[in-house]
Scaffold this motif. Structure first.
Motif, PDB file in Angstrom:
ATOM      1  N   ARG A 440       0.880  -1.024  -0.041  1.00 22.29           N
ATOM      2  CA  ARG A 440       0.146   0.018   0.191  1.00 22.29           C
ATOM      3  C   ARG A 440       0.866   1.256  -0.125  1.00 22.29           C
ATOM      4  O   ARG A 440       2.214   1.305   0.105  1.00 22.29           O
ATOM      5  N   ALA A 441       0.115   2.466  -0.146  1.00 21.10           N
ATOM      6  CA  ALA A 441       0.974   3.865  -0.089  1.00 21.10           C
ATOM      7  C   ALA A 441       1.886   3.661   1.313  1.00 21.10           C
ATOM      8  O   ALA A 441       3.089   4.518   1.233  1.00 21.10           O
ATOM      9  N   SER A 442       1.159   3.319   2.202  1.00 23.85           N
ATOM     10  CA  SER A 442       1.808   3.507   3.624  1.00 23.85           C
ATOM     11  C   SER A 442       3.225   2.711   3.621  1.00 23.85           C
ATOM     12  O   SER A 442       4.221   2.828   4.467  1.00 23.85           O
ATOM     13  N   TYR A 443       3.199   1.646   2.880  1.00 24.78           N
ATOM     14  CA  TYR A 443       4.582   0.644   2.866  1.00 24.78           C
ATOM     15  C   TYR A 443       5.604   1.900   2.309  1.00 24.78           C
ATOM     16  O   TYR A 443       6.754   1.807   2.496  1.00 24.78           O
ATOM     17  N   HIS A 444       5.326   2.419   1.216  1.00 22.73           N
ATOM     18  CA  HIS A 444       6.398   3.285   0.559  1.00 22.73           C
ATOM     19  C   HIS A 444       6.719   4.463   1.436  1.00 22.73           C
ATOM     20  O   HIS A 444       7.836   5.002   1.547  1.00 22.73           O
ATOM     21  N   TRP A 445       5.655   4.834   2.009  1.00 24.42           N
ATOM     22  CA  TRP A 445       5.929   6.265   3.123  1.00 24.42           C
ATOM     23  C   TRP A 445       6.641   5.630   4.109  1.00 24.42           C
ATOM     24  O   TRP A 445       7.490   6.412   4.589  1.00 24.42           O
ATOM     25  N   TYR A 446       6.337   4.547   4.810  1.00 30.62           N
ATOM     26  CA  TYR A 446       7.205   3.906   5.888  1.00 30.62           C
ATOM     27  C   TYR A 446       8.769   3.913   5.337  1.00 30.62           C
ATOM     28  O   TYR A 446       9.521   4.280   6.083  1.00 30.62           O
TER      29      TYR A 446
END
Ligand code: NCW
Length: 457
Positions: A440-446
């Motif tokens: 998810r986008a959160s994976y890339h953000w993290y």
């Protein structure tokens, strides 16, 4: 800058647990756990879901380590399934079960990822439940034996050892409220379970320490939900104290102050005689620890409620005269949990103030569920998860305690216990039909967050 407050050895990680992701519940000699039995009973798990297929991590572990490597985490917190190692809950180790974790750990190490191993994340071997489970003292000794066995086999490759994940839900939701495995609704039994879990922790640490390497670190993971009275009225404040005692100090006082809160006996007067406490237990439980893991999701807003059952001998532990009443103006996650990042700051500060001996802390779980939002190209665009994680990381650092790391729950969507596969906590989406993983986008953000935090001056 918050990065000033972060130690150079701060570890960024993600967490999972065996039963929630592995599937393959009969593979390679694994025995049944209480969660297999519980989930097979109609009406226990939403949608009739079971531990199959979960995220089929037992077969896809290598792909999952690649996802961890892509994320750039320093550490990975996972649990060992006791029924894979000792299908009967006692006796010699099942080599095929051990081999699975050895392969996983070797591959983590090859990518420079530190394994944080949890020995017990709620999957008690069913044969031990058949002999009384955590209600009986013998289970604490069986746990220490199992811990010693895993420690002897994997101690050369693992430095970070966690005994239990969240003894509160194991004991209270499992033996008191019937919401978790084994599904019992008892008063005395649930309090005994809490005590025997703590005793098992202490015995396990003591045993592992006898053969520990100098690099080994021992700890426990507790869920912390600061309890707030709904109003300043005396009755609500007293209700909040009762809830805090059952949820928190029932565990933290024995571990970090070598005592039980006196309030616990007052709350359960007539429910239990506490005869399961033996002389000397507290000194076993209060082993010096290298770290405390804190799982934080939400604060609990509570009000006084009438007791459902007036005869104390028939009361379960669920009934402490408290009801949960989150204010309407606080945003909630998809689990209905109020979003209050400052609750994490508060949880850490309370621990530090109350226990002078508190060891260094890791936030070992923090995360959220939201309904999936798709972006223009069909991608999982979970901006609300990003906001949640970012605000909670800042809140954790802001507490100013000796914080050594932060683990996001969770790497993958997984089996969310009684809620089944509905709630999705993952940085990575799992399609349970094809087992396809999609970050998810959160994976890339993290991933970017970790990079930025590392390169900050
Ligand atoms: S349900 C729960 N969780 C979730 C689970 O997936 C994970 O395995 C657990 O470690 C997410 O993180 C933990 N925790 C139960 C928290 C209980 C709080 C009780 C307050 C009620 C009075």
């Amino acid at each position: 800058m918050l990065s000033d407050a972060i130690r150079p050895d701060f570890r960024w990680g993600v967490a999972t647990s065996a039963f929630q992701i592995e599937g393959a519940t009969r593979a390679d000699g694994r025995g049944p756990s209480i969660w297999d039995t519980f989930a097979s009973r109609p009406g226990t798990i939403a949608g009739g879901d079971t531990g199959e297929p979960a995220a089929d991590h037992y077969h896809r572990w290598a792909e999952d380590v690649d996802l961890l490597a892509g994320l750039g985490v320093d550490a990975y917190r996972f649990s060992v399934a006791w029924p894979r190692i000792q299908p009967e809950g006692r006796g010699r180790a099942n080599q095929r079960g051990l081999d699975f974790y050895r392969r996983l750990i070797d591959r983590l190490r090859a990518h420079g990822i530190e394994p944080f191993l949890t020995l017990y994340h709620w999957d008690l071997p069913q044969p031990l439940e058949d002999r009384g489970g955590w209600r009986v003292r013998d289970t604490a000794h069986r746990f220490a034996e199992y811990a010693a066995l895993v420690h002897a086999e994997l101690g050369a490759a693992v430095d970070f050892w966690t005994t239990l994940n969240e003894p509160y839900p194991c004991a209270i939701a499992g033996y008191g409220q019937g919401r978790h495995a084994p599904g019992a609704r008892e008063g005395h039994g649930a309090l005994a379970a809490a005590h025997h879990l703590l005793l098992g922790h202490g015995l396990a640490v003591r045993t592992m320490r006898e053969s520990a390497r100098p690099t080994h670190r021992f700890g426990i993971v507790l869920n912390q939900s600061p309890v707030v009275p709904a109003t300043p009225a005396d009755a609500d404040r007293a209700a909040a104290r009762r809830q805090d005692t059952v949820l928190r100090t029932q565990f933290t006082d024995p571990l970090f102050a070598q005592r039980y809160p006196a309030e616990l006996e007052r709350i359960f007067h007539g429910v239990s005689d506490f005869s399961f406490r033996h002389d000397g237990d507290l000194s076993v439980i209060a082993q010096p620890l290298h770290f405390l893991g804190v799982n934080y999701y939400y604060r609990l807003h509570v009000a006084a409620a009438p007791h459902a059952e007036h005869d104390p001998r028939r009361r379960t532990i669920a009934d402490i005269g408290v009801e949960t009443t989150p204010p309407h103006d606080i945003p909630r996650t998809g689990m209905g949990w109020p979003v209050e990042p400052h609750g994490l700051t508060g949880a850490l500060l309370t621990l530090r103030h109350e226990y002078p001996n508190l060891p260094p802390v890791y936030v070992t779980e923090n995360g959220c569920v939201y309904p999936d939002t798709l972006g223009p190209a069909g991608e999982f665009d979970d901006q609300d998860r990003i906001t949640f994680l970012h605000s909670h990381i800042e809140a954790a650092v802001r507490a100013g305690v000796d914080l050594r790391g932060y683990f996001c729950w969770s790497l993958l969507d997984n089996f969310e216990w009684a809620h089944g596969y509905g709630p999705r906590f993952g940085l990575v989406h799992v399609d349970y039909v094809t087992q396809r993983r999609t970050p998810r986008a959160s994976y890339h953000w993290y991933r970017d967050h970790i990079r930025r935090a590392r390169s900050a001056p």
